[in-house]
Design a protein around this motif. Structure first.
Motif, mmCIF file in Angstrom:
data_model
loop_
_atom_site.group_PDB
_atom_site.id
_atom_site.type_symbol
_atom_site.label_atom_id
_atom_site.label_comp_id
_atom_site.label_asym_id
_atom_site.label_seq_id
_atom_site.Cartn_x
_atom_site.Cartn_y
_atom_site.Cartn_z
ATOM 1 N N GLU A 37 0.835 -1.214 0.000
ATOM 2 C CA GLU A 37 0.000 0.000 0.000
ATOM 3 C C GLU A 37 0.864 1.257 0.000
ATOM 4 O O GLU A 37 0.564 2.221 -0.723
ATOM 5 N N ALA A 38 1.929 1.251 0.802
ATOM 6 C CA ALA A 38 2.816 2.418 0.872
ATOM 7 C C ALA A 38 3.498 2.649 -0.472
ATOM 8 O O ALA A 38 3.530 3.787 -0.975
ATOM 9 N N ILE A 39 4.005 1.589 -1.066
ATOM 10 C CA ILE A 39 4.689 1.720 -2.352
ATOM 11 C C ILE A 39 3.714 2.167 -3.438
ATOM 12 O O ILE A 39 4.031 3.052 -4.242
ATOM 13 N N ASP A 40 2.510 1.574 -3.450
ATOM 14 C CA ASP A 40 1.498 1.975 -4.439
ATOM 15 C C ASP A 40 1.172 3.458 -4.318
ATOM 16 O O ASP A 40 1.065 4.167 -5.323
ATOM 17 N N ARG A 41 0.999 3.937 -3.096
ATOM 18 C CA ARG A 41 0.660 5.342 -2.883
ATOM 19 C C ARG A 41 1.797 6.252 -3.333
ATOM 20 O O ARG A 41 1.570 7.261 -3.983
ATOM 21 N N LEU A 42 3.031 5.868 -3.015
ATOM 22 C CA LEU A 42 4.175 6.676 -3.422
ATOM 23 C C LEU A 42 4.324 6.697 -4.944
ATOM 24 O O LEU A 42 4.615 7.747 -5.531
ATOM 25 N N LEU A 43 4.101 5.567 -5.602
ATOM 26 C CA LEU A 43 4.178 5.526 -7.063
ATOM 27 C C LEU A 43 3.060 6.346 -7.697
ATOM 28 O O LEU A 43 3.255 6.979 -8.742
ATOM 29 N N TYR A 44 1.897 6.360 -7.074
ATOM 30 C CA TYR A 44 0.776 7.169 -7.546
ATOM 31 C C TYR A 44 1.154 8.657 -7.514
ATOM 32 O O TYR A 44 0.977 9.380 -8.502
ATOM 33 N N ILE A 45 1.724 9.092 -6.390
ATOM 34 C CA ILE A 45 2.146 10.490 -6.244
ATOM 35 C C ILE A 45 3.261 10.804 -7.243
ATOM 36 O O ILE A 45 3.278 11.876 -7.853
ATOM 37 N N LYS A 46 4.186 9.866 -7.443
ATOM 38 C CA LYS A 46 5.262 10.065 -8.418
ATOM 39 C C LYS A 46 4.681 10.279 -9.812
ATOM 40 O O LYS A 46 5.140 11.142 -10.561
ATOM 41 N N GLY A 47 3.672 9.514 -10.161
ATOM 42 C CA GLY A 47 3.030 9.675 -11.465
ATOM 43 C C GLY A 47 2.381 11.034 -11.626
ATOM 44 O O GLY A 47 2.452 11.650 -12.696
ATOM 45 N N ILE A 48 1.749 11.501 -10.564
ATOM 46 C CA ILE A 48 1.143 12.835 -10.602
ATOM 47 C C ILE A 48 2.221 13.890 -10.798
ATOM 48 O O ILE A 48 2.073 14.802 -11.620
ATOM 49 N N GLU A 49 3.310 13.777 -10.050
ATOM 50 C CA GLU A 49 4.404 14.742 -10.200
ATOM 51 C C GLU A 49 4.971 14.722 -11.618
ATOM 52 O O GLU A 49 5.274 15.761 -12.187
ATOM 53 N N ARG A 50 5.120 13.537 -12.187
ATOM 54 C CA ARG A 50 5.640 13.423 -13.553
ATOM 55 C C ARG A 50 4.684 14.120 -14.526
ATOM 56 O O ARG A 50 5.114 14.833 -15.425
ATOM 57 N N GLY A 51 3.392 13.906 -14.347
ATOM 58 C CA GLY A 51 2.403 14.553 -15.210
ATOM 59 C C GLY A 51 2.431 16.066 -15.082
ATOM 60 O O GLY A 51 2.358 16.788 -16.083
ATOM 61 N N LEU A 52 2.545 16.562 -13.867
ATOM 62 C CA LEU A 52 2.611 18.009 -13.657
ATOM 63 C C LEU A 52 3.874 18.600 -14.287
ATOM 64 O O LEU A 52 3.835 19.696 -14.858
ATOM 65 N N ALA A 53 4.980 17.861 -14.204
ATOM 66 C CA ALA A 53 6.225 18.323 -14.834
ATOM 67 C C ALA A 53 6.063 18.371 -16.349
ATOM 68 O O ALA A 53 6.549 19.301 -17.008
ATOM 69 N N ASP A 54 5.371 17.379 -16.919
ATOM 70 C CA ASP A 54 5.118 17.386 -18.363
ATOM 71 C C ASP A 54 4.280 18.596 -18.762
ATOM 72 O O ASP A 54 4.549 19.243 -19.776
ATOM 73 N N VAL A 55 3.271 18.900 -17.967
ATOM 74 C CA VAL A 55 2.434 20.068 -18.260
ATOM 75 C C VAL A 55 3.282 21.334 -18.231
ATOM 76 O O VAL A 55 3.212 22.171 -19.138
ATOM 77 N N LYS A 56 4.093 21.464 -17.196
ATOM 78 C CA LYS A 56 4.942 22.651 -17.058
ATOM 79 C C LYS A 56 5.921 22.779 -18.226
ATOM 80 O O LYS A 56 6.219 23.881 -18.676
#
Length: 75
Positions: A37-56
């Protein structure tokens, strides 16, 4: 430490170090959470950060372009 004055002004919102964000994410898990669960949540947040960086960085496409690309997959 990777922060600047702007980051300090926005502390508690978006601007925090990756380590601080990881701590926050883990601290918000239920007490009975397991490693997966911890790893899944961290990977989820990492994906969001990657997407936000792509937008920027302007690495996005329009909804219309996405639909066109999906249509080519169906052929």
């Amino acid at each position: 430490n990777g922060r600047n004055e702007h980051d300090e002004a926005n502390r508690g919102t978006i601007a925090m170090t990756k380590k601080e964000l990881m701590h926050k994410v883990v601290d918000q898990l239920p007490d009975e959470a397991d490693w997966d669960e911890a790893i899944d949540r961290l990977l989820y947040i990492k994906g969001i950060e990657r997407g936000l960086a792509d937008v920027k960085a302007g690495k996005t496409i329009s909804h219309e372009e996405l639909l066109k690309r999906i249509e080519t997959w169906r052929r």
